[in-house]
Scaffold this motif. Sequence first.
Motif, PDB file in Angstrom:
ATOM      1  N   THR A 108     133.453  67.600  -6.802  1.00 57.17           N
ATOM      2  CA  THR A 108     132.870  67.580  -5.532  1.00 57.17           C
ATOM      3  C   THR A 108     134.006  67.823  -4.712  1.00 57.17           C
ATOM      4  N   GLN A 131     133.883  64.298  -2.307  1.00 52.48           N
ATOM      5  CA  GLN A 131     132.990  63.503  -1.306  1.00 52.48           C
ATOM      6  C   GLN A 131     131.646  62.903  -2.020  1.00 52.48           C
ATOM      7  N   LYS A 182     128.470  63.722  -1.937  1.00 57.28           N
ATOM      8  CA  LYS A 182     127.473  63.526  -0.822  1.00 57.28           C
ATOM      9  C   LYS A 182     126.048  64.330  -1.452  1.00 57.28           C
ATOM     10  N   GLY A 195     128.468  68.161   4.640  1.00 60.03           N
ATOM     11  CA  GLY A 195     130.066  68.146   4.493  1.00 60.03           C
ATOM     12  C   GLY A 195     130.514  69.512   3.933  1.00 60.03           C
ATOM     13  N   SER A 245     128.902  71.338   0.356  1.00 54.15           N
ATOM     14  CA  SER A 245     127.964  70.288  -0.296  1.00 54.15           C
ATOM     15  C   SER A 245     126.564  70.870  -1.105  1.00 54.15           C
ATOM     16  N   ASP A 269     128.288  71.620  -4.334  1.00 59.36           N
ATOM     17  CA  ASP A 269     128.288  70.334  -5.135  1.00 59.36           C
ATOM     18  C   ASP A 269     126.865  69.980  -5.501  1.00 59.36           C
TER      19      ASP A 269
END
Length: 221
Positions: A172, A176, A178, A195, A198, A201
């Motif tokens: 990620t 993170q 997240k 973030g 994200s 991710d």
Amino acid sequence: MTLMEAMKKRHSVRQYQERPLEARVISALQAEIDDCNEKSGLHIQLITNEPKAFQSLMAHYGKFSNVTSYLALVGKKDSALDEKCGYYGERLVLKAQQLGLNTCWVAMTYRKIKTAFSVQAGEKLCIVISLGYGKTQGVPHKSKDISKVAKADRSLPNWFKNGVDAALLAPTAMNQQKFLFTLNGKRVSAKAGHGFYSKIDLGIAKYHFELGAGRKLFEWA
């Protein structure tokens, strides 16, 4: 090497050997790209023998070296593009690992070489993934505790734990992690936090979750 083995062995690598991709590797990777594009509607492209994208100051700052091959993750502009690129991009990352390559997701530390790949009307370049024979195999990243990224309506079943554990192995942005996986019955929802990148991710993590949990044991909410 199974996909689960590839997932556990794969770590981000930025420095590569001065060695072109083997023909058999290019062929196998292209076949996987073609299947991903057919299933997703994306326009992912493999670029080889192109050193300019990673010769910029940003690439030098990012400690990249000898990058001459990469994947350009291109697709139609819509709200699902980032997550889709994460999901199918990670499928290609693990295929590359099985083929003896090393990889790194690259968001900003490269230069767009417009003659190297095609971006058609209504499309955009989402992100790239560097490819090559690494000078090292990279190092594992630190992971959050499972309680930080998972919730359930009961005690966690083993298949759900296995899925979340696999998601925590996912690369990620800035490590993170997240994302949040929530179990309700046999339905699993996955949500991206706030973030950088994200949603990409989240797509990566969802692909890992499916591999770890077993796709037949749950439904996406």
